[in-house]
Design an enzyme around this catalytic site. Sequence first.
Site, PDB file in Angstrom:
ATOM      1  N   LEU A 103       0.866  -1.164   0.000  1.00 31.99           N
ATOM      2  CA  LEU A 103       0.000   0.000   0.000  1.00 31.99           C
ATOM      3  C   LEU A 103       0.908   1.221   0.000  1.00 31.99           C
ATOM      4  CD1 LEU A 103      -2.782  -0.883   2.636  1.00 31.99           C
ATOM      5  CD2 LEU A 103      -2.973  -0.934   0.144  1.00 31.99           C
ATOM      6  N   ASP A 104       0.534   2.241  -0.749  1.00 30.77           N
ATOM      7  CA  ASP A 104       1.342   3.454  -0.800  1.00 30.77           C
ATOM      8  C   ASP A 104       1.536   4.029   0.600  1.00 30.77           C
ATOM      9  OD1 ASP A 104       1.366   3.182  -3.522  1.00 30.77           O
ATOM     10  OD2 ASP A 104      -0.219   4.649  -3.878  1.00 30.77           O
ATOM     11  N   ARG A 105       2.568   4.841   0.754  1.00 26.59           N
ATOM     12  CA  ARG A 105       2.866   5.447   2.046  1.00 26.59           C
ATOM     13  C   ARG A 105       1.651   6.179   2.623  1.00 26.59           C
ATOM     14  NH1 ARG A 105       7.735   7.524   4.136  1.00 26.59           N
ATOM     15  NH2 ARG A 105       8.729   7.166   2.110  1.00 26.59           N
ATOM     16  N   THR A 107      -1.515   5.688   1.877  1.00 24.70           N
ATOM     17  CA  THR A 107      -2.734   4.877   1.862  1.00 24.70           C
ATOM     18  C   THR A 107      -2.874   4.107   3.166  1.00 24.70           C
ATOM     19  OG1 THR A 107      -2.646   4.628  -0.543  1.00 24.70           O
ATOM     20  CG2 THR A 107      -3.975   3.037   0.664  1.00 24.70           C
ATOM     21  N   HIS A 290       0.016   2.573  -8.298  1.00 21.97           N
ATOM     22  CA  HIS A 290      -0.852   3.745  -8.128  1.00 21.97           C
ATOM     23  C   HIS A 290      -2.115   3.635  -8.988  1.00 21.97           C
ATOM     24  CE1 HIS A 290       2.620   6.571  -6.661  1.00 21.97           C
ATOM     25  NE2 HIS A 290       2.326   5.618  -5.793  1.00 21.97           N
TER      26      HIS A 290
END
Length: 338
Positions: A103-105, A107, A290
């Site tokens: 998961l993105d930073r 998110t 993304h």
Amino acid sequence: MLIRLDKLLADSGFGTRNEVKKLLKDGAVTVDGSLVRDGSMKVDKEASAVTCRGENVTFNEYEYYLLYKPAGLISASRDNREKTVVELIKSRKRRDLFPVGRLDRDTEGLLLITNDGQLSHRLLSPGKHVDKVYLALVSGIIPENAVELFSNGIDIGDDALTRSAELRVFGSPEETGDERIIEKAGELTLLSKETDSFSDIPDYQSEEDSQSGEDSKPEEDYCSEEDSQLGEDSKPEEDYCSEVDSKSGEDCQSEGDYRSGTAAQPEADSRKKREQITAVRITLTEGRYHEIKRMFEAVGCQVEYLKRISMGSLTLAKDMKPGDYREMKREAVYDIFG
């Protein structure tokens, strides 16, 4: 099944290989009641009675944790500079845990932490089509046909369109029933209002000039004075514009027209888009880089907040907060495949 004693201790969370060697050397380890200092000794991980500093050593081949990832952490096992999601699992015994997927930073949401490589491969394999469900807050005006666009696949700049995704647009954040979404929507709305308030601040420059007693010189006179001091010819802006256009073949809009005409409308439209925050739910069966953010950008919107709420049959409990985690049984995790 036989296993080296030092590996058993390390895998059970009693330290690194060097730390385990020291424990053995200090006489902190017993096997079936006898003191053992040789880490290469083979023991039965299920039948042998092993203790370390008086504590029974229980071998766990695999561990599974369902984590509510908070924003600000990276999805990695270890990093020399950044705090990782694995560091949040304080009760872990295994030292070889890793996050399944990323998961993105910025998110938040569900992330599975384990050391089961086979499970990770099955979950991330493109052919498995495991549903991943997200809630998001999106700024901008979502197109009326967005549901159809997401279902048909969207061009986000990759070699192929995105896989069919299910999109639901909520009438309000409250309809999601998610406290975090409602909380973040309130923060974003407040931030938007505060940002717009700065645009309403009047320009005090003219008042300051009049109070200072200085004469206000028209811009064109100032330019002429400056050019005369430099010894250069001054060309009116409209003449310069015409010269450039004659070379480029493009139409030119004077600065006066830009400020009074077309620029005002885009600014108003931009502000309107910022103020419009919509809650949505997206279901994906793939995980490109993304992907959700790029899908909304492709339809003229921007993701302001993103949270994963489920992966297959694994779901975040309503009472979980960012940073919370729960240990899970192997059987419950594998139920994800039905």
